[in-house]
Enzyme design. Structure first.
Site, PDB file in Angstrom:
ATOM      1  CG  ASP A 163      -4.486  -0.859   3.529  1.00  0.00           C
ATOM      2  OD1 ASP A 163      -4.919  -0.607   2.391  1.00  0.00           O
ATOM      3  OD2 ASP A 163      -3.652  -0.142   4.105  1.00  0.00           O
ATOM      4  CG  ASP A 178      -1.757   1.232   1.351  1.00  0.00           C
ATOM      5  OD1 ASP A 178      -2.380   1.596   0.348  1.00  0.00           O
ATOM      6  OD2 ASP A 178      -1.780   1.842   2.433  1.00  0.00           O
ATOM      7  CG  ASP A 217      -1.071   2.186   6.902  1.00  0.00           C
ATOM      8  OD1 ASP A 217      -1.306   2.065   5.685  1.00  0.00           O
ATOM      9  OD2 ASP A 217      -1.158   3.269   7.498  1.00  0.00           O
TER      10      ASP A 217
END
Length: 326
Positions: free
Chosen positions: A224, A42, A220
């Protein structure tokens, strides 16, 4: 020795990971980490720090100076706790007075409005300010565009080196982000990632993977969590990560240092190596002593060594996992 070697090695591997600030939620995940073939990162909060800064200010109404623009933005943003608001206040760098602000109102995820003297101030994203879609912040006074603030996210120091090492280990790297194509490609280029998802669903990569191919996702945020749970090995950031991301992941990096992914892979490889060494050593010695016993060449001392001695040696060999794995 055979019965003790495998569980003791996994316990030691998990313990060694904990010493490095890596929480692995089970021996099956420790065993699988070494087989990861694709790692998807990410962007915000993972490759980047999640701490924003003002990189550039474009002024469209020349009646205003840079300091005046920052002051007007800081006045409104000082009453907000958004990370972007903090970056604007930091860029202003002076004490902010809000006594002359009236009718301050914050629109979640969009921007703010307030009255200052006889002016209607609007600060927010492109959609909120009716501008061409970008990730920048706009300042409008009485519905006139005054300035545009380019906001960027700092890249983590460990990101570029970690991705380079993963490539050297023949592991494919990807980046996933909800940002615009331009910003996504800019960050990806800086850290050395060629495969970027900026408008696709990440589930497509996971669902179309080859058989026995392991895909890891590193994230995080709350958004996600579903992908962390769906991936073969979900890795979350423990320091700044959300509770839902930590809960959904299989591995938690407690200090948010991406290089710990490399450390976890090395510990997994070392654990597997020591398990094989112990099993081969233990079985070989036991078979050898068994053959010598059949031939009438071994004594009780050889039998004791094949049982207790081999067990002790396997334990000592396993304890090597607790040494520095960098």
């Amino acid at each position: 020795a055979v019965a003790i070697s495998v569980p003791l090695a996994y316990f030691s591997g998990i313990g060694a990971s904990s010493k490095e600030g890596i929480l692995i939620k089970g021996s099956n995940y420790l065993d699988s980490i070494k087989n990861i073939q694709k790692v998807v990162f990410d962007k915000t909060g993972t490759i980047t720090t999640g701490q924003f800064y003002v990189s550039k200010i474009n002024i469209y109404d020349k009646k205003y100076t840079k300091d005046q623009v920052l002051e007007l933005c800081a006045k409104g943003e000082s009453l907000s706790n958004h990370p972007i608001a903090a970056s604007i206040i930091k860029e202003y760098g002076k004490e902010v007075s809000t006594e002359d602000i009236k009718e301050h109102r914050e629109y979640q995820g969009k921007g703010i409005t307030y009255k200052y003297k006889d002016q209607n101030i609007k600060i927010g994203n492109s959609k909120f300010c009716n501008q061409k879609e970008t990730k920048n912040i706009y300042l409008m006074i009485n519905d006139n565009l005054v300035a545009e603030l380019e906001i960027k996210d700092e890249i983590k120091e460990s990101a570029k080196e970690t991705i380079k090492v993963l490539k050297d280990m023949n592991i494919e790297t990807y980046m996933f982000t909800g940002d615009s194509k331009e910003k996504a490609l800019e960050i990806a280029k800086k850290v050395g990632i060629k495969n970027v998802f900026y408008d696709q669903k990440l589930e497509e990569l996971i669902n179309t993977k080859k058989e026995k191919e392991l895909v890891s996702f590193v994230g995080d945020g709350i958004n996600d969590a579903p992908v962390l749970a769906l991936s073969d090995i979900g890795i979350s950031m423990g320091s700044l990560g959300s509770d839902s991301a930590i809960e959904a992941s299989d591995v938690v990096i407690m200090n948010d240092n991406l290089s710990k992914i490399i450390t976890a892979i090395k510990i997994s490889q070392k654990t597997n190596k020591i398990i094989k060494e112990n099993l081969i050593f233990a079985i070989t010695i036991k078979l050898l002593v068994l053959i010598l016993t059949i031939l009438g060449l071994s004594t009780m001392w050889e039998a004791v060594f094949a049982d207790v001695g081999v067990t002790v040696l396997c334990i000592l060999n396993t304890l090597r996992l607790l040494k520095n794995n960098q």
